[in-house]
Motif scaffolding. Structure first.
Motif, PDB file in Angstrom:
ATOM      1  N   LEU A 281       3.115  -1.796   9.544  1.00 44.99           N
ATOM      2  CA  LEU A 281       4.589  -2.667  10.722  1.00 44.99           C
ATOM      3  C   LEU A 281       4.059  -4.108   9.660  1.00 44.99           C
ATOM      4  O   LEU A 281       5.668  -4.613  10.286  1.00 44.99           O
ATOM      5  CB  LEU A 281       3.556  -2.460  11.914  1.00 44.99           C
ATOM      6  N   LEU A 282       3.447  -4.744   9.650  1.00 41.13           N
ATOM      7  CA  LEU A 282       3.570  -6.089   9.426  1.00 41.13           C
ATOM      8  C   LEU A 282       4.105  -6.349   7.983  1.00 41.13           C
ATOM      9  O   LEU A 282       5.087  -7.291   7.903  1.00 41.13           O
ATOM     10  CB  LEU A 282       1.887  -6.655   9.509  1.00 41.13           C
ATOM     11  N   GLY A 283       3.781  -5.311   6.734  1.00 44.60           N
ATOM     12  CA  GLY A 283       5.105  -5.492   6.160  1.00 44.60           C
ATOM     13  C   GLY A 283       5.987  -5.167   6.044  1.00 44.60           C
ATOM     14  O   GLY A 283       7.464  -5.562   5.269  1.00 44.60           O
ATOM     15  N   ARG A 284       6.277  -4.590   7.048  1.00 43.61           N
ATOM     16  CA  ARG A 284       8.012  -4.193   8.446  1.00 43.61           C
ATOM     17  C   ARG A 284       8.932  -5.683   8.492  1.00 43.61           C
ATOM     18  O   ARG A 284       9.514  -5.781   8.852  1.00 43.61           O
ATOM     19  CB  ARG A 284       8.204  -2.805   8.631  1.00 43.61           C
TER      20      ARG A 284
ATOM     21  N   GLU B 233      -0.335 -11.295   1.313  1.00 44.95           N
ATOM     22  CA  GLU B 233       0.423 -10.784   1.852  1.00 44.95           C
ATOM     23  C   GLU B 233       0.931  -9.159   1.742  1.00 44.95           C
ATOM     24  O   GLU B 233       1.098  -8.701   0.588  1.00 44.95           O
ATOM     25  CB  GLU B 233       1.947 -11.438   1.693  1.00 44.95           C
ATOM     26  N   VAL B 234       1.639  -8.606   2.608  1.00 41.39           N
ATOM     27  CA  VAL B 234       1.545  -7.060   1.961  1.00 41.39           C
ATOM     28  C   VAL B 234       3.379  -6.789   2.441  1.00 41.39           C
ATOM     29  O   VAL B 234       3.929  -7.896   3.083  1.00 41.39           O
ATOM     30  CB  VAL B 234       1.028  -5.951   3.052  1.00 41.39           C
ATOM     31  N   ALA B 235       4.178  -6.104   2.011  1.00 41.94           N
ATOM     32  CA  ALA B 235       5.550  -5.369   2.388  1.00 41.94           C
ATOM     33  C   ALA B 235       5.369  -4.279   2.503  1.00 41.94           C
ATOM     34  O   ALA B 235       4.895  -3.339   0.912  1.00 41.94           O
ATOM     35  CB  ALA B 235       6.079  -6.040   1.344  1.00 41.94           C
TER      36      ALA B 235
ATOM     37  N   ARG C 281       3.203   3.791   1.507  1.00 40.18           N
ATOM     38  CA  ARG C 281       2.342   2.611   0.141  1.00 40.18           C
ATOM     39  C   ARG C 281       2.777   0.813   1.123  1.00 40.18           C
ATOM     40  O   ARG C 281       3.679   0.286   1.679  1.00 40.18           O
ATOM     41  CB  ARG C 281       3.647   2.468  -0.825  1.00 40.18           C
ATOM     42  N   ILE C 282       2.341   0.288   0.762  1.00 38.37           N
ATOM     43  CA  ILE C 282       2.376  -0.670   0.744  1.00 38.37           C
ATOM     44  C   ILE C 282       2.223  -2.365  -0.839  1.00 38.37           C
ATOM     45  O   ILE C 282       1.423  -1.434  -1.584  1.00 38.37           O
ATOM     46  CB  ILE C 282       1.378  -2.047   1.769  1.00 38.37           C
ATOM     47  N   ARG C 283       2.908  -3.159  -0.705  1.00 43.34           N
ATOM     48  CA  ARG C 283       2.614  -4.101  -1.679  1.00 43.34           C
ATOM     49  C   ARG C 283       2.390  -5.202  -1.592  1.00 43.34           C
ATOM     50  O   ARG C 283       2.056  -5.628  -0.582  1.00 43.34           O
ATOM     51  CB  ARG C 283       4.191  -4.216  -2.810  1.00 43.34           C
ATOM     52  N   LEU C 284       0.899  -5.415  -2.230  1.00 42.63           N
ATOM     53  CA  LEU C 284       0.306  -6.645  -2.658  1.00 42.63           C
ATOM     54  C   LEU C 284       0.251  -8.206  -2.831  1.00 42.63           C
ATOM     55  O   LEU C 284       0.228  -7.565  -4.095  1.00 42.63           O
ATOM     56  CB  LEU C 284      -1.271  -6.259  -2.710  1.00 42.63           C
ATOM     57  N   THR C 285       0.147  -8.584  -2.456  1.00 43.07           N
ATOM     58  CA  THR C 285       1.160 -10.155  -3.455  1.00 43.07           C
ATOM     59  C   THR C 285      -0.825 -10.892  -2.459  1.00 43.07           C
ATOM     60  O   THR C 285      -0.606 -11.714  -2.029  1.00 43.07           O
ATOM     61  CB  THR C 285       1.824 -10.628  -2.830  1.00 43.07           C
TER      62      THR C 285
END
Length: 450
Positions: free
Chosen positions: A276-279, A420-422, A443-447
């Motif tokens: 949800l944070l990634g959205r 950061e997550v997406a 899946r989440i993308r990490l930065t």
């Protein structure tokens, strides 16, 4: 009783709602409330094998089943019996004198003060995960798999201390086998005896034996050496007022239940909090600001930090509203009763459903929207106590709810400090097993953050 039929979906002529419940039970529950109200009767299965159960969707009804009328509702349905057969008669499944005795022995180990002492282990595993994520290929991870691994390692470290590695592989290999087996049998109209040598029975028996062997070995080794302060040692040393204690079999059963309940539920909450944070990047920015202000110096979080992270706490509570780890909670009515104004016959299976109640339009405005500020103290106080009940309620409420919240908030703080997550998978297929399940990757993308 009842004199008038309780409404419910008609389903198909020969099998009732069986296909809907097998295909998508979560949607079937929501459709039933929308079309038939807050107490609904389901029928499923062919004639001669048809089952009937009642679902209760209102907060008032949930409170009656779990709290005010809890003495009339027991853990005697097929699902709990399957859990009991595989994992033993621990706190999750025991009843009556067994439950009261176990609760007396175990409760002192789950006071808030005692649980706060587990923050160090949570911090160690959180930092190890952040380091692992820093090496992730393309910065993409499956949050569901990663959070399951993290939550299992955290609860195993708390249970076993220095013996943490001894249990990890056995649990990760065998828990999914038993979870699928329990789900299949618990919701099936026909259950062949476990003693029959079917492929499923043999696989499940091998998984049970592997788990039992690991736990029994660690427990036996502890018998010859003390001095540890992990939860297993504390359980082994726990004494009642009359000197009563847990024997080795009971110790193993408690350990298995703690492993089951202590990692799958927390993993679900963390998975969907990250999703949800990634959205919702604006909510993620608020969370980052809170974490940076408190933990920007890079130190390991402590139990004292828990109350200083209200934004993260609200994020997790809202994630647990939308994605409750226990989407439905079952009981069996002992005697005829009335729930939310509806007569329920004795002997009936009755389910309350956080999945539906947490979205009830009479209690949640725009219920599908992610809004952590629903959980400010003022808004929480204004709501019905059972409009949100991810940890159950009443005398059988989850004994580990503070542990789950502490682990989730501190673990999320460490991960958000570093990344950061997406969200890459916006629509996640869900299913109902022992707990809520993601039927596919999350899946989440990490930065990496500076």
């Amino acid at each position: 009783m009842p004199d008038t039929p309780i409404p419910g979906p008609p389903g198909l002529p020969l099998i009732g709602s069986l296909l809907d419940l097998k295909r998508d039970p979560l949607q079937a529950y929501r459709d039933a409330r929308r079309d038939h109200g807050d107490v609904v009767r389901f029928t499923a299965g062919p004639p001669g094998l048809r089952s009937e159960f009642y679902m209760v969707f209102s907060p008032e009804g949930a409170q009656q089943v779990l709290a005010t009328q809890s003495a009339n509702f027991r853990k005697e349905n097929a699902f709990y019996e399957e859990v009991r057969q595989s994992f033993g008669n621990g706190l999750l499944t025991s009843q009556d004198g067994d439950y009261q005795r176990q609760r007396r022995l175990v409760q002192p180990l789950f006071t808030r003060r005692r649980v706060d002492g587990y923050a160090e282990a949570i911090g160690i595993e959180s930092e190890a995960l952040a380091e692992r994520w820093a090496a992730a290929v393309d910065g993409v991870v499956d949050a569901a798999d990663e959070m399951s691994r993290f939550a299992l390692r955290a609860v195993s470290r708390i249970l076993f201390g220095q013996d943490v590695e001894a249990a990890i592989d056995a649990v990760r290999t065998n828990f999914p086998i038993l979870g699928a087996y329990i789900r299949s049998r618990g919701f099936s109209p026909v259950r062949v005896p476990r003693t029959w040598p079917t492929p499923g029975n043999r696989e499940a028996l091998a998984a049970e034996r592997a788990l039992y062997a690991v736990c029994d070995r660690i427990i036996a080794e502890r018998g010859g050496r003390g001095g540890s302060d992990d939860l297993l040692q504390l359980l082994a040393e726990a004494r009642g007022e009359d000197g009563e204690r847990l024997d080795p079999t009971e110790l193993r059963e408690q350990v298995l239940i703690f492993l089951l309940a202590g990692h799958e539920t927390t993993a679900t909450s963390l998975t969907f909090a990250l999703h949800l944070l990634g959205r919702y990047p604006e909510e993620q920015k608020r969370a980052h600001a809170e974490v940076d202000a408190l933990l920007g110096d890079g130190r390991r979080p402590t139990a004292e930090d828990f109350n200083e992270l209200p934004v993260l706490t609200r994020v997790l509570k809202e994630a647990m509203r939308l994605f409750p780890a226990a989407p439905a909670i079952g009981r069996r009515a002992v005697a005829d009763c009335v729930v939310d104004g509806t007569p329920i016959p004795g002997g009936s299976d009755v389910l309350v459903a956080p999945w539906v109640t947490h979205r009830h339009p009479d209690h949640w405005e725009d219920p599908e929207r992610f809004d952590p500020d629903r959980f400010t103290p003022e808004r929480e106080a204004a709501r019905h106590r059972y409009a949100w009940f991810p940890f159950g309620g009443g005398p059988r409420a989850c004994i580990g709810q503070h542990f789950s919240m502490l682990e989730s908030v501190l673990g999320l703080a460490v991960l958000l400090r570093a990344f950061e997550v997406a969200a890459l998978d916006l629509d996640v297929a869900l299913g109902q097993g022992i707990t809520l399940e993601a039927r596919g990757p999350v899946r989440i993308r990490l930065t990496a953050r500076r």
